[in-house]
Design an enzyme around this catalytic site. Structure first.
Site, PDB file in Angstrom:
ATOM      1  N   HIS A  20       0.750  -1.155  -0.002  1.00  0.00           N
ATOM      2  CA  HIS A  20      -0.072  -0.103   0.089  1.00  0.00           C
ATOM      3  C   HIS A  20       0.650   1.309   0.009  1.00  0.00           C
ATOM      4  O   HIS A  20       1.835   1.512   0.780  1.00  0.00           O
ATOM      5  CB  HIS A  20      -0.966  -0.066   1.324  1.00  0.00           C
ATOM      6  CG  HIS A  20      -1.791   1.294   1.346  1.00  0.00           C
ATOM      7  ND1 HIS A  20      -2.793   1.316   0.320  1.00  0.00           N
ATOM      8  CD2 HIS A  20      -1.902   2.249   2.405  1.00  0.00           C
ATOM      9  CE1 HIS A  20      -3.116   2.689   0.960  1.00  0.00           C
ATOM     10  NE2 HIS A  20      -2.681   3.004   2.082  1.00  0.00           N
ATOM     11  N   TYR A 121      10.758  10.711 -22.378  1.00  0.00           N
ATOM     12  CA  TYR A 121       9.944  10.938 -20.928  1.00  0.00           C
ATOM     13  C   TYR A 121       8.928   9.994 -20.879  1.00  0.00           C
ATOM     14  O   TYR A 121       7.980  10.356 -20.093  1.00  0.00           O
ATOM     15  CB  TYR A 121       9.434  12.488 -20.839  1.00  0.00           C
ATOM     16  CG  TYR A 121      10.653  13.554 -20.919  1.00  0.00           C
ATOM     17  CD1 TYR A 121      11.208  13.794 -19.841  1.00  0.00           C
ATOM     18  CD2 TYR A 121      10.474  14.231 -22.108  1.00  0.00           C
ATOM     19  CE1 TYR A 121      12.215  14.728 -19.901  1.00  0.00           C
ATOM     20  CE2 TYR A 121      11.797  15.232 -22.180  1.00  0.00           C
ATOM     21  CZ  TYR A 121      12.460  15.302 -21.044  1.00  0.00           C
ATOM     22  OH  TYR A 121      13.504  16.551 -21.106  1.00  0.00           O
TER      23      TYR A 121
END
Length: 129
Positions: A20, A121
């Site tokens: 998480h 990118y």
């Protein structure tokens, strides 16, 4: 023997350690090496595989809370390339930020999967839900 899903044992191991709010990076071929981050390099030749290939492959077994990408991705790539990323992440919030800020997130990642992608990118930081 695995017959479907992610077959690469190093990627399976890496994915199983993401918990998480942890992050995982999928990077293009030119992304800098970070010695402190476990890197699974699956680059073969130019554009094989691509960041979107890896994203698509792990999407069914990985719950993203949000994704970070460089603002420059939107600025230098075609609308079709940007749209393909947005389609692949449908329903997941994407934060586009300056590349300098993006790279500040890298050291805290659980790991990095390096591809052969030549898209400028194309790097993603996936934050687990």
């Amino acid at each position: 023997m695995l017959i479907r899903g992610i077959l690469n044992p190093a990627i399976n191991s890496l994915l199983s350690r993401v918990r998480h709010t942890n992050t995982l990076i999928i990077a293009d071929r030119g992304f800098p090496f970070w010695p402190q981050i476990e890197t699974v390099d699956i680059s073969l030749v130019d554009d094989i595989p691509r960041v979107l290939d890896v994203l698509t492959a792990i999407r069914s077994n990985f719950v993203f809370g949000r994704v970070f990408a460089a603002q420059q991705f939107v600025e230098v790539n075609t609308p079709q390339t940007v749209g393909a990323l947005e389609d692949a992440l449908l329903g997941v919030p994407i934060t586009f930020e300056p590349h300098v800020e993006f790279k500040k997130r890298v050291p805290s990642a659980i790991g990095l999967i390096r591809t052969g992608d030549t898209t400028q990118y194309a790097n993603l930081i996936l934050e687990s839900a």
